[in-house]
Enzyme design. Structure first.
Site, PDB file in Angstrom:
ATOM      1  N   ALA A   9     -42.868  93.359  88.553  1.00  0.00           N
ATOM      2  CA  ALA A   9     -44.336  93.473  88.563  1.00  0.00           C
ATOM      3  C   ALA A   9     -44.836  93.642  87.132  1.00  0.00           C
ATOM      4  CB  ALA A   9     -44.771  94.644  89.428  1.00  0.00           C
ATOM      5  N   ALA A  47     -53.842  90.022  82.718  1.00  0.00           N
ATOM      6  CA  ALA A  47     -52.648  90.030  81.867  1.00  0.00           C
ATOM      7  C   ALA A  47     -51.626  89.060  82.452  1.00  0.00           C
ATOM      8  CB  ALA A  47     -52.059  91.438  81.769  1.00  0.00           C
ATOM      9  N   SER A 100     -50.490  85.288  80.690  1.00  0.00           N
ATOM     10  CA  SER A 100     -49.831  84.920  79.434  1.00  0.00           C
ATOM     11  C   SER A 100     -49.950  86.071  78.425  1.00  0.00           C
ATOM     12  CB  SER A 100     -50.483  83.665  78.846  1.00  0.00           C
ATOM     13  OG  SER A 100     -50.445  82.619  79.781  1.00  0.00           O
ATOM     14  N   ARG A 123     -34.808  51.536 102.427  1.00  0.00           N
ATOM     15  CA  ARG A 123     -36.127  50.990 102.764  1.00  0.00           C
ATOM     16  C   ARG A 123     -36.268  49.535 102.292  1.00  0.00           C
ATOM     17  NH1 ARG A 123     -40.908  51.225 105.566  1.00  0.00           N
ATOM     18  NH2 ARG A 123     -42.720  50.749 104.255  1.00  0.00           N
ATOM     19  N   GLU A 146     -42.870  82.127  84.110  1.00  0.00           N
ATOM     20  CA  GLU A 146     -41.827  82.390  83.097  1.00  0.00           C
ATOM     21  C   GLU A 146     -42.287  81.926  81.720  1.00  0.00           C
ATOM     22  OE1 GLU A 146     -38.805  83.896  83.280  1.00  0.00           O
ATOM     23  OE2 GLU A 146     -38.864  84.307  85.439  1.00  0.00           O
TER      24      GLU A 146
HETATM   25  C1  LIG Z   1     -46.064  81.542  92.614  1.00  0.00           C
HETATM   26  C2  LIG Z   1     -46.043  82.496  91.457  1.00  0.00           C
HETATM   27  C3  LIG Z   1     -45.084  83.496  91.407  1.00  0.00           C
HETATM   28  C4  LIG Z   1     -45.113  84.427  90.367  1.00  0.00           C
HETATM   29  N1  LIG Z   1     -44.201  85.479  90.380  1.00  0.00           N
HETATM   30  C5  LIG Z   1     -44.344  86.470  89.456  1.00  0.00           C
HETATM   31  C6  LIG Z   1     -43.541  87.670  89.557  1.00  0.00           C
HETATM   32  O1  LIG Z   1     -42.668  87.805  90.431  1.00  0.00           O
HETATM   33  N2  LIG Z   1     -43.781  88.671  88.677  1.00  0.00           N
HETATM   34  C7  LIG Z   1     -44.742  88.582  87.698  1.00  0.00           C
HETATM   35  O2  LIG Z   1     -44.907  89.538  86.941  1.00  0.00           O
HETATM   36  N3  LIG Z   1     -45.488  87.448  87.565  1.00  0.00           N
HETATM   37  C8  LIG Z   1     -45.317  86.408  88.419  1.00  0.00           C
HETATM   38  N4  LIG Z   1     -46.110  85.282  88.324  1.00  0.00           N
HETATM   39  C9  LIG Z   1     -47.166  85.231  87.295  1.00  0.00           C
HETATM   40  C10 LIG Z   1     -46.918  84.208  86.225  1.00  0.00           C
HETATM   41  O3  LIG Z   1     -45.933  84.656  85.351  1.00  0.00           O
HETATM   42  C11 LIG Z   1     -48.280  83.926  85.545  1.00  0.00           C
HETATM   43  O4  LIG Z   1     -49.049  83.166  86.464  1.00  0.00           O
HETATM   44  C12 LIG Z   1     -48.134  83.222  84.226  1.00  0.00           C
HETATM   45  O5  LIG Z   1     -47.621  84.099  83.262  1.00  0.00           O
HETATM   46  C13 LIG Z   1     -49.478  82.666  83.715  1.00  0.00           C
HETATM   47  O6  LIG Z   1     -50.440  83.654  83.698  1.00  0.00           O
HETATM   48  P1  LIG Z   1     -51.878  83.391  84.374  1.00  0.00           P
HETATM   49  O7  LIG Z   1     -51.654  82.871  85.737  1.00  0.00           O
HETATM   50  O8  LIG Z   1     -52.686  84.628  84.236  1.00  0.00           O
HETATM   51  O9  LIG Z   1     -52.523  82.241  83.520  1.00  0.00           O
HETATM   52  P2  LIG Z   1     -53.340  82.421  82.137  1.00  0.00           P
HETATM   53  O10 LIG Z   1     -52.567  83.292  81.216  1.00  0.00           O
HETATM   54  O11 LIG Z   1     -54.739  82.801  82.461  1.00  0.00           O
HETATM   55  O12 LIG Z   1     -53.316  80.936  81.585  1.00  0.00           O
HETATM   56  C14 LIG Z   1     -54.249  79.926  82.015  1.00  0.00           C
HETATM   57  C15 LIG Z   1     -53.986  78.684  81.177  1.00  0.00           C
HETATM   58  O13 LIG Z   1     -54.260  78.971  79.797  1.00  0.00           O
HETATM   59  C16 LIG Z   1     -53.133  78.697  79.004  1.00  0.00           C
HETATM   60  N5  LIG Z   1     -53.048  79.654  77.898  1.00  0.00           N
HETATM   61  C17 LIG Z   1     -53.072  81.016  77.968  1.00  0.00           C
HETATM   62  N6  LIG Z   1     -52.957  81.536  76.746  1.00  0.00           N
HETATM   63  C18 LIG Z   1     -52.868  80.498  75.869  1.00  0.00           C
HETATM   64  C19 LIG Z   1     -52.727  80.387  74.451  1.00  0.00           C
HETATM   65  N7  LIG Z   1     -52.646  81.456  73.671  1.00  0.00           N
HETATM   66  N8  LIG Z   1     -52.667  79.148  73.917  1.00  0.00           N
HETATM   67  C20 LIG Z   1     -52.731  78.043  74.708  1.00  0.00           C
HETATM   68  N9  LIG Z   1     -52.869  78.081  76.039  1.00  0.00           N
HETATM   69  C21 LIG Z   1     -52.924  79.294  76.618  1.00  0.00           C
HETATM   70  C22 LIG Z   1     -51.945  78.823  79.964  1.00  0.00           C
HETATM   71  O14 LIG Z   1     -50.817  78.097  79.508  1.00  0.00           O
HETATM   72  C23 LIG Z   1     -52.528  78.234  81.230  1.00  0.00           C
HETATM   73  O15 LIG Z   1     -52.471  76.839  81.161  1.00  0.00           O
HETATM   74  C24 LIG Z   1     -46.073  84.321  89.338  1.00  0.00           C
HETATM   75  C25 LIG Z   1     -47.017  83.277  89.375  1.00  0.00           C
HETATM   76  C26 LIG Z   1     -47.014  82.384  90.423  1.00  0.00           C
HETATM   77  C27 LIG Z   1     -48.075  81.309  90.445  1.00  0.00           C
END
Ligand SMILES: Cc1cc2nc3c(=O)[nH]c(=O)nc-3n(C[C@H](O)[C@H](O)[C@H](O)COP(=O)(O)OP(=O)(O)OC[C@H]3O[C@@H](n4cnc5c(N)ncnc54)[C@H](O)[C@@H]3O)c2cc1C
Length: 396
Positions: free
Chosen positions: A130, A136, A138, A283, A378
């Site tokens: 978690a 929070a 990226s 196919r 990841e």
């Molecule tokens: C199905 C699923 C399972 C998951 N499982 C886990 C889990 O078990 N534990 C856990 O802790 N997390 C988990 N996650 C979370 C996952 O790690 C995050 O979704 C990921 O880190 C991206 O964060 P965000 O979704 O907030 O996107 P954001 O950080 O909001 O990013 C949105 C977009 O902006 C881009 N972006 C952001 N910052 C920058 C930058 N500085 N420069 C350029 N582009 C940027 C990103 O690449 C992305 O394209 C999971 C997510 C999903 C969808």
């Protein structure tokens, strides 16, 4: 069309007898056990059956990286990724489950290692992670979930929310990141975050913690939870590693996670390729097998070449990690390239299957949906590119 592929040249030196045996074992399990389960449960969003998890445990898959003294296989990241790739050929979620054992990057004290790792190695004690929150993702340093110490009991009281915690319900423990202090310097938000070991009963949430499953579009077999903490109490010794240094724990060992996610991407792309080859040989259109059409043949060549390039880079990264050599840039590269490749290859596989590819009757649609995720979690593709470019150019 009858065609026998030419025998492959000698197995490369790094594929030792032991590695090939492990790969074959994982491949057989993946094909015979995981694939039918995935084909049945993914379309209905069902959870992994307990017997499949037990079989993985019996084969030692949850202890690949755990030292033999704690009951693990005591192997390296190379072997871990070999198994992950094979499991992903059936269902990427199951190679994700693999990472719920293997110590999950640890951070455990010696006492915790002695107490917990033997149970992790046997699959009796599987974890969840978690880290992410609504604000929070990226930007991990922006964690707001708080842990405050009760001055009377020393217990930690957790308040706030977490997002995207996969397997939170079924896990026996959750590695939870929360803010324990706030640095007055806004440029140092990464200070003051700590990691905690939240032990719980499998299948339940403890008092002070509730959850809602995310309405995701793939990565089925398990649920991904939004969590709410309202005064959850953890023992004083639940803290993992040094207080206020959790950010560094979260970002340390990322190379293993990146190699593992590359392995997952490669596995599902390989499955999509093999399914496409089989479909093209079966196919017929215009009185010809699809395999006769030059344009589709070139697609296969392109898919296979890209998969193999990523696989070889992954082997290199795994070898670097296992020998203790620095490979942060290469690990970011392979995670980035393999995820992008997997989305492209699985999309081509859907195209090769035509309308059939757009149904739940063929596994390529599952691989396509799951490949999409490898670019997001990841560390997204953009974050990997940021790491690589910062390493080449320096930070802007
Ligand atoms: C199905 C699923 C399972 C998951 N499982 C886990 C889990 O078990 N534990 C856990 O802790 N997390 C988990 N996650 C979370 C996952 O790690 C995050 O979704 C990921 O880190 C991206 O964060 P965000 O979704 O907030 O996107 P954001 O950080 O909001 O990013 C949105 C977009 O902006 C881009 N972006 C952001 N910052 C920058 C930058 N500085 N420069 C350029 N582009 C940027 C990103 O690449 C992305 O394209 C999971 C997510 C999903 C969808």
């Amino acid at each position: 069309m009858t065609h026998k592929p030419r025998p492959r040249p000698d197995t490369p030196h790094y594929m030792t007898e032991d590695r090939r045996e492990l790969q074959a074992l994982a491949r057989q399990f993946s094909h015979e056990v995981v694939l039918p389960i995935a084909n049945e449960l993914d379309p209905v969003e069902g959870d992994f059956p307990a017997h499949m998890v037990e079989q993985m445990a019996d084969m030692g898959f949850f202890g690949i990286l755990i030292p033999e003294e704690y009951g693990g296989l005591g192997l390296g990241v190379f072997e871990y990724c070999l198994v992950a790739e094979e499991l992903s050929r059936a269902w990427m979620s199951v190679s994700g489950l693999l990472a719920r054992g293997n110590g999950m990057g640890g951070g455990f004290s010696q006492e915790q290692e002695q107490r917990l790792l033997p149970k992790v190695a046997t699959g009796e004690y599987l974890g969840a992670f978690a880290l992410s929150e609504a604000e929070a993702g990226s930007d991990v340093a922006n964690i707001q979930c708080r842990a405050e110490q009760d001055p009377d009991t020393g217990e930690w009281v957790i308040t706030g929310t977490k997002m995207w915690c996969t397997y939170a319900d079924q896990a026996d423990y959750i590695i939870l990141f929360a803010r324990t202090s706030t640095d007055p310097d806004p440029a140092k938000r990464h200070r003051g975050i700590s990691a905690f070991l939240l032990e719980k009963d499998r299948g339940t949430f403890p008092a002070g913690m509730t959850g809602t499953p995310a309405r995701k579009i793939g990565y089925f077999g398990w649920k991904t939870w939004d969590l709410n903490f309202d005064g959850l109490r953890l023992p004083a010794d639940a803290i993992l590693g040094e207080q206020d240094r959790g950010f560094y724990q979260a970002v340390s060992g990322l190379e293993v996670g990146r190699a593992h996610t590359a392995a997952r991407s490669i596995g599902l792309a390989q499955a999509a390729l093999e399914d496409s080859v089989a479909y093209m040989k079966e196919r017929e259109q215009f009185n010809h097998k699809l395999a006769d059409f030059q344009h589709l043949r070139y697609k296969i060549a392109d898919m296979a070449a890209k998969i193999e390039a990523c696989r070889q880079l992954m082997y290199h990264v795994c070898t670097q990690i296992d020998t203790g050599a620095r490979c942060d840039r290469e690990a970011a590269m392979v995670k980035y390239l393999a995820a992008e490749m997997a989305e492209e290859v699985t999309s081509q596989a859907v195209q090769i299957h035509g309308g059939a590819g757009y149904t739940k009757d063929f596994a390529v649609e599952r691989h396509w949906r799951d490949a999409r995720l490898t670019k997001i979690f990841e560390g997204s593709s953009e974050i990997q590119m940021r790491i690589i470019s910062d390493d080449i150019l320096g930070r802007s």
